[in-house]
Write a protein that holds these residues in place. Structure first.
Motif, PDB file in Angstrom:
ATOM      1  N   UNK A 312       0.846  -1.195   0.000  1.00  0.00           N
ATOM      2  CA  UNK A 312       0.000   0.000   0.000  1.00  0.00           C
ATOM      3  C   UNK A 312       0.883   1.247   0.000  1.00  0.00           C
ATOM      4  N   UNK A 313       0.416   2.282  -0.691  1.00  0.00           N
ATOM      5  CA  UNK A 313       1.218   3.506  -0.821  1.00  0.00           C
ATOM      6  C   UNK A 313       0.298   4.702  -0.980  1.00  0.00           C
ATOM      7  N   UNK A 314       0.832   5.850  -0.624  1.00  0.00           N
ATOM      8  CA  UNK A 314       0.097   7.097  -0.851  1.00  0.00           C
ATOM      9  C   UNK A 314       0.168   7.446  -2.335  1.00  0.00           C
ATOM     10  N   UNK A 315      -0.961   7.905  -2.867  1.00  0.00           N
ATOM     11  CA  UNK A 315      -0.977   8.242  -4.293  1.00  0.00           C
ATOM     12  C   UNK A 315      -0.268   9.582  -4.509  1.00  0.00           C
ATOM     13  N   UNK A 316       0.564   9.637  -5.525  1.00  0.00           N
ATOM     14  CA  UNK A 316       1.258  10.874  -5.888  1.00  0.00           C
ATOM     15  C   UNK A 316       1.499  10.854  -7.389  1.00  0.00           C
ATOM     16  N   UNK A 317       1.804  12.017  -7.917  1.00  0.00           N
ATOM     17  CA  UNK A 317       2.023  12.162  -9.359  1.00  0.00           C
ATOM     18  C   UNK A 317       3.515  12.326  -9.640  1.00  0.00           C
ATOM     19  N   UNK A 318       3.962  11.706 -10.728  1.00  0.00           N
ATOM     20  CA  UNK A 318       5.349  11.831 -11.181  1.00  0.00           C
ATOM     21  C   UNK A 318       5.359  11.896 -12.703  1.00  0.00           C
ATOM     22  N   UNK A 319       6.314  12.571 -13.236  1.00  0.00           N
ATOM     23  CA  UNK A 319       6.464  12.672 -14.689  1.00  0.00           C
ATOM     24  C   UNK A 319       7.375  11.552 -15.170  1.00  0.00           C
ATOM     25  N   UNK A 320       6.881  10.705 -16.070  1.00  0.00           N
ATOM     26  CA  UNK A 320       7.650   9.548 -16.525  1.00  0.00           C
ATOM     27  C   UNK A 320       7.144   9.089 -17.882  1.00  0.00           C
TER      28      UNK A 320
END
Length: 445
Positions: A312-320
């Motif tokens: 489980x993880x916190x949702x976050x945005x990354x550019x990829x």
């Protein structure tokens, strides 16, 4: 690359570097010499022009520079030791005869051989008198209406002794030549060093290319040989049913699939070397993307008696680049499944670390020794060749993974997963600016 070719190329680089340094130092020496020589004569020429203006304006009381050691009117200051010739004036009549012999005194015997050259009026020249004294000269034609009747209508040859400048120029030339010689020797040493330094990456690249070609040929030859042998065996038994040769057909099919994957990997590495890969960086919800990527592998892991889970993880945005990161995940998960025993668990997790994010794939497999962790990203390197062949590995997957991470301006390392196994930790920036810029430029194009 043979030693002969290596030496020939290094020799050519040495010659080119030496010629370049020689030209540069030669031009520098000539420029410095010309500038210094002109600077030495500038003050003398200016003094001659001032003297001409004073004579033409009938100002015999005009002050001369103190360094000349003369009083107004041409009298030498008493008690001052000067050069026998500093500033001297010869007065010629229209016939070229010197008419100020009395003012010259003992200097007349030395200067009497100087001839009048009327065509040089207004021109600066350098002459040598008696093979000993050097002068900078300026010939002046005094108008007949000049108030000073002694020089009216006459020719004045203004002479400034430049023996001190000549001596300084000679010393400077000698020092310059010595300096140029020293720098030429230094340029030889620099040329040798630069030629070796230039050849070092060439030889390294050539060695890697030779090793790569050799390894690729070996990897390609193995499945091709197996496929050929199985096909030849099938040709010897044309009457057999498919069920009778199912094992041979399965082996040939497996090797053809392995050959296809190897070809794809080689093509990917070829694109990485030529920098021709097309990237598509976009803002991505990491949690959703990883769930979509990992889900198909859970069934594969279950079929092998293993467990694949996404922490489980916190949702976050990354550019990829989603395609490339998807390929990276395939490589890491496939690698973990190959080397994990039945009943073990493979865990995929991601988290934020400042302005970066970390992707971790941890397994409970055989692990990797400390001395081999740095080499596993080399092309065709396998910790255990026999085991890698059994699992279908060709030693290219982690090289491609390393290349994908580098495209995202990140890094990937392998660590021990206590109590057993390994974990591949990939650290990527949230916003790789270079990738976004290149993507926008491609869209504009």
């Amino acid at each position: 690359m043979s030693n002969r070719v290596n030496r020939a190329q290094q020799w050519r680089l040495f010659i080119n570097n030496l010629i370049g340094f020689t030209v540069i130092f030669g031009l520098l020496g000539v420029i410095v010499f010309v500038l210094f020589r002109n600077a030495m004569l500038t003050s003398t020429d200016e003094a001659l022009r001032v003297e001409r203006s004073a004579r033409l304006n009938n100002a015999p009381g005009a002050k001369k520079p103190a360094a000349q050691g003369k009083q107004p009117g041409g009298r030498v200051q008493p008690g001052r030791t000067i050069h026998p010739f500093m500033t001297t004036t010869l007065t010629f009549d229209e016939n070229g005869k010197i008419i100020n012999r009395a003012q010259l005194g003992s200097r007349y015997d030395t200067l009497k051989h100087i001839k009048l050259a009327k065509e040089q009026v207004g021109q600066l020249h350098t002459i040598q008198v008696g093979g000993k004294y050097n002068f900078r000269t300026l010939l002046v034609k005094v108008p007949a209406k000049n108030p000073d009747k002694l020089i009216a209508g006459k020719y004045l040859l203004l002479m400034e002794n430049i023996d001190p400048q000549k001596a300084a120029m000679s010393n400077f030339t000698r020092v310059l030549l010595m300096t140029m010689g020293i720098f030429w020797l230094i340029s030889i040493l620099m040329s040798i060093w630069l030629s070796r330094l230039t050849m070092r990456p060439i030889l390294k690249s050539w060695g890697r290319q030779t090793e790569f070609v050799g390894n690729a040929a070996h990897e390609l030859r193995t499945p091709l040989t197996i496929i050929q042998n199985k096909l030849e065996l099938l040709l010897t038994k044309p009457n057999d049913k498919i069920i009778d040769q199912a094992e041979n057909i399965a082996i040939a099919n497996s090797e053809s699939q392995r050959l296809q994957k190897l070809t794809q990997d080689l093509l990917a590495l070829a694109r990485s070397d030529s920098n021709t890969v097309q990237t598509n960086f976009e803002a991505t919800h990491v949690a959703t993307f990883l769930q979509r990527t990992v889900e198909p592998y859970t069934e594969i892991a279950a079929s092998q008696g293993k467990r694949l889970q996404l922490a489980s993880m916190a949702d976050f945005r990354a550019t990829l680049d989603q395609n490339l990161i998807h390929q990276l995940m395939n490589i890491l998960i496939d690698n973990a499944l190959k080397y994990s025993p039945q009943g073990s668990t493979i865990t995929v997790s991601a988290k934020l670390v400042g302005r970066k994010w970390q992707l971790t794939v941890a397994d409970q497999g055989i692990g990797i020794q400390d001395g081999e962790r740095q080499r596993i990203f080399d092309r065709f390197y396998r910790v255990d060749s026999s085991r890698s062949r059994q699992t279908g590995g060709n030693g290219l997957g982690l090289s491609i993974a390393h290349w994908i991470v580098a495209l995202h301006h990140g890094n990937i390392v392998v660590k021990a997963n206590h109590p057993q196994g390994s974990q591949f930790v990939t650290t990527l920036p949230l916003n790789p600016a270079n990738g976004l810029n290149s993507h926008r430029e491609k869209n504009k194009a």
